[in-house]
Design an enzyme around this catalytic site. Sequence first.
Site, PDB file in Angstrom:
ATOM      1  N   ASP A  55      25.417   0.339 -13.982  1.00 52.61           N
ATOM      2  CA  ASP A  55      25.217   0.828 -15.337  1.00 52.61           C
ATOM      3  C   ASP A  55      25.848   2.207 -15.486  1.00 52.61           C
ATOM      4  O   ASP A  55      25.963   2.963 -14.513  1.00 52.61           O
ATOM      5  CB  ASP A  55      23.722   0.945 -15.657  1.00 52.61           C
ATOM      6  CG  ASP A  55      23.005  -0.387 -15.597  1.00 52.61           C
ATOM      7  OD1 ASP A  55      23.675  -1.426 -15.741  1.00 52.61           O
ATOM      8  OD2 ASP A  55      21.773  -0.380 -15.414  1.00 52.61           O
ATOM      9  N   LYS A  56      26.222   2.542 -16.695  1.00 49.19           N
ATOM     10  CA  LYS A  56      26.804   3.856 -16.972  1.00 49.19           C
ATOM     11  C   LYS A  56      25.909   4.976 -16.464  1.00 49.19           C
ATOM     12  O   LYS A  56      26.382   5.966 -15.889  1.00 49.19           O
ATOM     13  CB  LYS A  56      27.026   4.009 -18.484  1.00 49.19           C
ATOM     14  CG  LYS A  56      27.541   5.372 -18.910  1.00 49.19           C
ATOM     15  CD  LYS A  56      27.684   5.455 -20.425  1.00 49.19           C
ATOM     16  CE  LYS A  56      28.143   6.841 -20.867  1.00 49.19           C
ATOM     17  NZ  LYS A  56      28.266   6.938 -22.346  1.00 49.19           N
TER      18      LYS A  56
END
Length: 233
Positions: A55-56
């Site tokens: 995930d970012k």
Amino acid sequence: IDKPSGLITHPSRFVESQYDVANTVSVSAWVLKHTPSVWGVGEYANRPGIVHRLDKETSGLMVIVKNQKMFAHVKDQFKSRKTEKQYITLAHGVIEEDSGVLDFEIAMGKDGKMAARPKVRQVNLQTVRTLQKGKDAVTEYEVMQRFAGYTLVRAKPRTGRTHQIRVHFFAYNHPLVGDPVYVNKKIQHARDRKLGRLFLHSHKLAFSDLMGEQCNFESKLPPELTSFIDKLT
């Protein structure tokens, strides 16, 4: 590689040319800048050499491969759950059990977020109307240290669902510190905003190479996370 928090793994699937991918702010662009020959390796043009994603908001270890043979080899290990993945995270609340398994099924909710579905052992008139099938998801965890209002946890996802660790701990009523999506407003503290990121780090990653040799990697917690913990002690 050791991905920093705040960097997306790859651009959208509509970004297909090498030039366009290289001009995004992403792991894909970083890979092309340092190893241009990896273009074309993998399943999708926007993910050169990228076997899996983070995930970012998550930092830590990712594996990037340089040729198609190794891509297929490592990809198969992820699919067959032969890789070893460990994350370190800080959860809100004090988790009493020293270790455990979270096995809520995960599905896409109506709001676009991933949602955990508690397993229904028996279907009856009360549950059949709300029963929604999700995908199997398993996360093992071990408590590393407890603080006042927080628990430092080592999480080992045995499946690879979107936002799995974040969703599982949110459903467990122990949302992760700094999570901007899976938030319990009654639990979230001002400290979350001061941290400025999600407290989730890909700490260990292990898989085998084409010769069958085990490859083991470890990444220390970034300074902003260790500093946050130091302030809790």
